[in-house]
Design a protein around this motif. Structure first.
Motif: not given
Length: 123
Positions: A3-5, A31-35, A38, A59-60, A107
């Motif tokens: 998993t990532f985030v 559902t993901a969470n970042k900063y 959601q 890495d974006h 991603s």
């Protein structure tokens, strides 16, 4: 499953001979969470222009593309992608790290407009 985030990584595959990386870049309905925010993507919610203009970034980092999209396909599971990795030191390193499992997922980088989001029934 990795998993990532808090979003599962699905279908990640590397073909070093063909210099391709593919997998599900955005699973739908997860559902993901970042900063502290959601979010969840619905089928058909990601749009793009010319497929060949979509770049594979490490890495974006938009200043250091390492490949370009060959296919972007909306599936029931999520956005399925296939990238050709560029020749040269940066592409070679990214391909080797992916083959060795050090880099092991995809991603998306998404720009949100004010009208791009809605609040669903569960918040």
């Amino acid at each position: 499953m990795k998993t990532f985030v808090a979003v599962p990584v699905a279908g990640f595959a590397v073909d070093s001979a063909a210099r391709t990386i593919e997998g599900i870049a955005m699973p739908y309905g997860q559902t993901a969470n970042k900063y502290g925010i959601q979010f969840r993507f619905a089928p058909g919610s990601i749009k793009w222009g010319d497929v060949n203009r979509v770049k594979l970034l490490r890495d974006h980092d938009i200043a250091k593309p390492v490949g370009k999209a060959l296919t972007l396909t909306d599936t029931a599971e999520g956005l399925s992608v296939r990238f050709r990795v560029a020749r040269g030191p940066a592409g070679d390193e990214a391909l080797q790290l992916a083959e060795d499992g050090v880099l092991d997922g995809l991603s998306v980088g998404v720009d949100f407009g004010e009208t791009d989001s809605t609040v669903d029934n569960d918040g």
